[in-house]
Enzyme design. Structure first.
Site, mmCIF file in Angstrom:
data_model
loop_
_atom_site.group_PDB
_atom_site.id
_atom_site.type_symbol
_atom_site.label_atom_id
_atom_site.label_comp_id
_atom_site.label_asym_id
_atom_site.label_seq_id
_atom_site.Cartn_x
_atom_site.Cartn_y
_atom_site.Cartn_z
ATOM 1 N N GLU A 1 26.091 14.557 -23.904
ATOM 2 C CA GLU A 1 24.721 15.031 -24.155
ATOM 3 C C GLU A 1 24.526 16.440 -23.625
ATOM 4 O OE1 GLU A 1 21.644 12.870 -21.993
ATOM 5 O OE2 GLU A 1 20.142 13.561 -23.435
ATOM 6 N N ARG B 1 29.168 8.743 -23.976
ATOM 7 C CA ARG B 1 28.101 9.571 -24.544
ATOM 8 C C ARG B 1 28.323 10.982 -24.029
ATOM 9 N NH1 ARG B 1 24.217 6.635 -23.363
ATOM 10 N NH2 ARG B 1 23.397 7.484 -21.412
ATOM 11 N N HIS C 1 16.393 13.992 -28.732
ATOM 12 C CA HIS C 1 14.934 13.981 -28.585
ATOM 13 C C HIS C 1 14.509 15.348 -28.095
ATOM 14 C CE1 HIS C 1 15.792 13.621 -24.264
ATOM 15 N NE2 HIS C 1 16.704 12.720 -24.603
ATOM 16 N N GLU D 1 23.050 14.053 -28.343
ATOM 17 C CA GLU D 1 23.705 13.071 -27.479
ATOM 18 C C GLU D 1 24.261 11.857 -28.217
ATOM 19 O OE1 GLU D 1 20.967 10.800 -24.981
ATOM 20 O OE2 GLU D 1 19.357 12.159 -25.569
ATOM 21 N N TYR E 1 29.737 2.817 -28.040
ATOM 22 C CA TYR E 1 29.637 1.793 -26.994
ATOM 23 C C TYR E 1 30.301 0.536 -27.537
ATOM 24 C CZ TYR E 1 26.115 5.297 -26.067
ATOM 25 O OH TYR E 1 25.482 6.505 -25.889
ATOM 26 N N ASP F 1 18.753 17.173 -18.921
ATOM 27 C CA ASP F 1 19.144 15.823 -19.369
ATOM 28 C C ASP F 1 20.563 15.931 -19.937
ATOM 29 O OD1 ASP F 1 19.363 13.284 -20.361
ATOM 30 O OD2 ASP F 1 17.801 13.495 -21.886
ATOM 31 N N HIS G 1 21.705 4.210 -30.990
ATOM 32 C CA HIS G 1 20.527 5.030 -30.677
ATOM 33 C C HIS G 1 20.522 6.292 -31.515
ATOM 34 C CE1 HIS G 1 22.928 7.831 -28.183
ATOM 35 N NE2 HIS G 1 23.494 6.780 -27.636
ATOM 36 N N ASP H 1 0.827 -1.218 0.000
ATOM 37 C CA ASP H 1 0.000 0.000 0.000
ATOM 38 C C ASP H 1 0.861 1.269 0.000
ATOM 39 O OD1 ASP H 1 1.001 -0.303 2.506
ATOM 40 O OD2 ASP H 1 -0.886 0.050 3.565
HETATM 41 N N1 GLY Z 1 18.449 9.980 -20.074
HETATM 42 C C1 GLY Z 1 17.617 9.645 -21.124
HETATM 43 C C2 GLY Z 1 18.115 10.158 -22.393
HETATM 44 O O1 GLY Z 1 19.215 10.662 -22.458
HETATM 45 O O2 GLY Z 1 17.425 10.160 -23.355
HETATM 46 MN MN MN Z 2 18.518 12.402 -23.553
HETATM 47 MN MN MN Z 3 20.281 11.604 -20.949
#
Ligand code: GLY
Ligand code: MN
Ligand code: MN
Length: 440
Positions: free
Chosen positions: A414, A412, A354, A384, A388, A271, A350, A37
């Site tokens: 970003e 990475r 975004h 970003e 890898y 981010d 990737h 709960d």
């Molecule tokens: N941390 C999620 C991204 O970089 O998209």
């Molecule tokens: Mn991101």
């Molecule tokens: Mn990120």
């Protein structure tokens, strides 16, 4: 400066204009169970928040352009109730929903089923996102079904159920100046946390000890906390894109990849990803790959400008990465063929970014059919790229096997980038990324 009620009112005015004669039903979020709960901390639905600024669970907003003035913006909320407030805290209730949040009318949430058919009567259409709101969806469908049943006599029935997302997400995609100010604040706190993390990271610490430093800074600075599960990934863990275990020891000679950003009290997010050597010195292989990712990232950031597309930004990064990987002998062949076949994807799997806003992976179309959406001032996106190097994915046919000395390197970089009238503004430039700044 927090975004106040007058800004939410302006947004509602724009949403009403976009709706035309359709009514919209926009549910807020409910509490989610953590276990037994116990519940997760409440996180409002971003569409609902954007339009209302109301931060309590189980609310529903109706936008009713077909109703007379003074009856068009209706909120259903949890009513004030001493016994519930003793356990869960203050509620604004129906009175607060009107007085503080600008609703024309507010009702207890328990009355939604009974009142919804009446409020939707006479709307040309019903804007509601099916598939996302299990508690509200049956009520909307029943209300519409009832209209259709009685239409031959009443002469009134909504012609269709439409998705509110294209209208609302078009608005959310273009950030107003006050939203950019909030994103700058989220970027500031997030960048400071990365700088602190690099200062404390050293061999022998656990990843989560670094996570604690980052998230402590978020809280100290007044943010709600992390915008998403912070990724603190030493060595080969960095090759797991959504690594969040954060429980390994940091090793001398490894890199540390940190992907973390804060979420502000009004849900605007940072981010940021940075990668640096844990012992303060890059190895030859680490430096070669780091400089390549940085070159790709800087080229991709430079490509952010009005008229370009997110696809252009991605391809800019991919071209630089593939050229560099060819030079290093990690790929073989001819650049355009490799890109066309995706023969680099075992190393870079990737996309390059975004949209960023109230959601970390923010709403808004990247393409409309075949057409890629052109960047416009006010749009904000992450940039970003990464590399890898591990055995997790097979090496594509025709590409060279990977020598051991490259394996276990995940990088990475970003940044959060706003499109401006003539180019871009890097909101997260305060988080350092030049190799010279990362070495000690
Ligand atoms: N941390 C999620 C991204 O970089 O998209
Ligand atoms: Mn991101
Ligand atoms: Mn990120």
């Amino acid at each position: 400066m927090l975004i106040g009620p007058e800004i939410h009112a302006e947004r509602r005015a724009r949403f009403f204009a976009a709706l035309g004669g359709a009514a919209a039903v926009i549910p807020g979020a409910a509490l989610a169970t953590h276990h037994a709960d116990c519940e997760w901390p409440f996180r409002q639905n971003s569409d609902f928040w954007y339009l209302t600024g109301f931060d309590e669970p189980e609310a529903v907003a109706l936008f009713l352009p077909h109703r007379p003035e003074g009856e068009r913006y209706v909120l259903f909320v949890q009513p004030r109730e001493a016994s519930a407030e003793v356990w869960h805290g203050f509620r604004w209730g129906c009175e607060g929903a009107v007085a503080q949040f600008g609703a024309d009318i507010a009702h207890p949430r328990s009355e939604l089923a009974e009142r919804l058919p009446g409020y939707l009567k006479g709307a040309e259409g019903i804007a509601f996102r099916v598939g996302k709101h299990p508690a509200v969806e049956p009520l909307v469908l029943q209300a519409w079904a009832g209209q259709l049943d009685s239409a031959p006599r009443s002469g009134l029935a909504a012609l269709g159920l439409v998705a509110p997302c294209p209208l609302l997400h078009e608005l959310r995609l273009r950030k107003a100046p006050e939203e950019l100010a909030r994103l700058r604040e989220a970027a500031r706190i997030s960048a400071e946390a990365h700088e602190l993390a690099r200062q404390v990271a050293r061999p022998g610490l656990r990843e989560r000890q670094v996570q604690a430093v980052i998230e402590q800074h978020f809280l100290e600075q007044g943010a709600r906390g992390p915008a998403y599960g912070s990724i603190v990934a030493g060595g080969d863990n960095a090759c797991v894109l959504h690594y969040t275990a954060n429980n390994a020891l940091l090793r001398d000679g490894d890199l540390l990849l940190i992907d973390a950003g804060c979420s502000l009290s009004d849900y605007y997010n940072g981010d940021i990803t940075r990668t640096f050597p844990i012992n303060g010195r890059f190895s030859g292989e680490q430096r070669a790959l780091y400089e390549l990712v940085l070159a790709a990232q800087e080229a991709a950031v430079a490509a952010v400008a009005p008229g370009q597309t997110a696809e252009d930004v991605h391809h800019t990064a991919v071209r630089v990465l593939v050229d560099g990987l060819l030079e290093l002998g990690l790929l073989a062949g001819e650049r355009d063929g490799i890109i066309e076949q995706g023969a680099y994807r075992h190393l870079y799997m990737h996309r390059t970014g975004h949209w960023l806003g109230l959601d970390v992976h923010d709403v808004g179309a990247y393409r409309l059919g075949e057409h890629h959406v052109a960047l416009e001032p006010g749009m904000v996106l992450t940039v970003e790229p990464g590399l890898y190097v591990s055995d997790r994915l097979p090496v594509p046919e025709g590409q060279p096997a990977i020598a051991e000395r490259w394996k276990g390197i995940g990088i990475r970089i970003e940044d959060d980038v706003a499109v401006t009238d003539h180019g871009h503004e890097n909101l997260t430039a305060a988080a350092l990324k030049a190799p010279v700044a990362l070495e000690r």
